[in-house]
Enzyme design. Structure first.
Site, short mmCIF file in Angstrom:
data_model
loop_
_atom_site.label_atom_id
_atom_site.label_comp_id
_atom_site.label_asym_id
_atom_site.label_seq_id
_atom_site.Cartn_x
_atom_site.Cartn_y
_atom_site.Cartn_z
N SER A 135 0.83 -1.20 0.00
CA SER A 135 0.00 0.00 0.00
C SER A 135 0.87 1.26 0.00
O SER A 135 1.69 1.45 -0.90
CB SER A 135 -0.96 -0.05 1.20
OG SER A 135 -1.96 0.91 1.09
N ASP A 167 -9.90 -2.75 -5.52
CA ASP A 167 -9.04 -1.84 -4.78
C ASP A 167 -8.94 -0.54 -5.56
O ASP A 167 -8.67 -0.57 -6.77
CB ASP A 167 -7.65 -2.49 -4.65
CG ASP A 167 -6.64 -1.66 -3.87
OD1 ASP A 167 -6.95 -0.52 -3.51
OD2 ASP A 167 -5.53 -2.18 -3.66
N HIS A 171 -8.29 -4.60 -1.01
CA HIS A 171 -7.08 -4.09 -0.38
C HIS A 171 -6.82 -4.75 0.98
O HIS A 171 -7.74 -5.17 1.67
CB HIS A 171 -7.24 -2.58 -0.20
CG HIS A 171 -5.97 -1.85 0.04
ND1 HIS A 171 -5.14 -1.45 -0.98
CD2 HIS A 171 -5.37 -1.42 1.18
CE1 HIS A 171 -4.10 -0.82 -0.49
NE2 HIS A 171 -4.22 -0.79 0.83
#
Length: 340
Positions: A171, A277, A307
């Site tokens: 991320s 995502d 995610h």
């Protein structure tokens, strides 16, 4: 019962192993990151969620927290800190945790770092970088660069090879890792990045892709969540050009290099992109941009996952499978026996 909210991707389109957690999130009212009472409350609740979904921690011979002044690192060494029996300096994995630059820590990603260590047989340096909004851009990025500089400076004593560094992250941390690998302003003299592992990375804060319009409800991370995290990273109102900084938007920077005809091959990359995502499309775009400049890329696109996969690997088997693919990529790229 089918989900009738037109803003949500139907639950039936979510991967089977992640569907129970997404269903529970929706049934609980869909309180997302930006709905927390405060940043501190969000950090506490997110840490609890990470602990609940994490893999059981792999045993590592030596685990050490090292204070670097403004921040700290956690070092995982499968050799137990004793390199006397090794044949030469070891490659090192630098890991930058996810959490939107606002939440997360070496604790929330402890099981991930341990699996990278146990799966490759390499030391892992996980960076407990300072968080926004208390420490806005570029602090999370410069802390990780400073951690890489510490790896260089500690290399002789710890029997590490600063010219064989794998940068990795998920991320927000994946975006930081991408910058360390490719963006000149983020690179650290005296080190060589030989591979990059980018797990659903944030690689373009200057532009939004179609995924922002598609993933707007029904998941913990939505387009609104990404914007909320970015606002805190940049402590807006801020200089609008912050998002254009190559460290914050390495995809936009790489595209600029392509347009100028100056793009060059980058370290081999493992890229994980997820279809549910808001960051999924930019991850695919980044992998494509890397290939166009001659970089060897291993792209894994999972169209039905959302995610946060590796943090939930204790409950979502695909997350553990992805970590296995990651460690295999690292050992193969470094030409090492698996699990050395």
């Amino acid at each position: 019962m089918a989900d009738r909210n037109p803003d949500r991707i139907p639950l039936e389109e979510v991967a089977t192993d992640q569907r129970p957690s997404v269903r529970a999130f929706r049934e609980a009212g869909e309180a997302s990151y930006e709905d927390a009472a405060s940043v501190e409350a969000l950090r506490v609740s997110s840490a609890e969620l990470s602990a609940a979904g994490a893999l059981p921690p792999d045993d590592i011979a030596a685990v050490e927290d090292v204070d670097l002044g403004d921040f700290s690192v956690r070092v995982y060494d499968p050799r137990g800190g004793n390199s006397s029996g090794s044949t030469g300096p070891s490659p090192v994995i630098l890991y930058a945790h996810g959490g939107g630059w606002v939440i997360g820590s070496v604790d929330t990603h402890d099981s991930v770092a341990r699996r990278l260590c146990s799966g490759t047989g390499l030391p892992v340096v996980s960076v407990n970088y300072r968080l926004a909004p208390e420490h806005p851009f570029p602090v999370p990025y410069t802390d990780c660069a400073d951690a890489l500089a510490w790896v260089r400076d500690a290399a002789s004593d710890r029997h590490w090879d600063p010219d064989r560094v794998v940068v990795s992250g998920d991320s927000a941390g994946g975006g930081i890792a991408a910058g360390l690998a490719s963006v000149p302003a983020a690179q650290v003299a005296g080190t060589t990045v030989v591979a990059q592992v980018l797990l659903y990375p944030s690689v373009d804060l200057a532009h939004e892709t179609e995924a922002y319009q598609r993933v707007t409800a029904g998941f913990q991370l939505t387009a609104a969540s990404v914007r909320w995290f970015a606002d805190r990273l940049f402590s807006r109102p801020a200089d609008p050009s912050d998002a254009d900084d190559p460290r914050a938007s390495p995809l936009a920077w790489l595209r600029g290099q392509e347009e100028a005809g100056t793009a060059v091959a980058q370290p081999p990359a493992f890229v994980l992109a997820l279809g549910l995502d808001p960051l999924g499309t930019e991850a695919v775009d980044y992998a494509a941009a890397l290939t166009r400049c001659g970089t060897a890329v291993e792209l894994h696109y999972l169209p039905h996952h959302a995610h946060g996969l590796v943090n939930a690997a204790g409950k979502v088997p695909t997350g553990e499978q992805v970590l296995g693919l990651t460690t295999a990529f690292i050992t193969r790229t470094l030409d090492m026996p698996s699990g050395m």
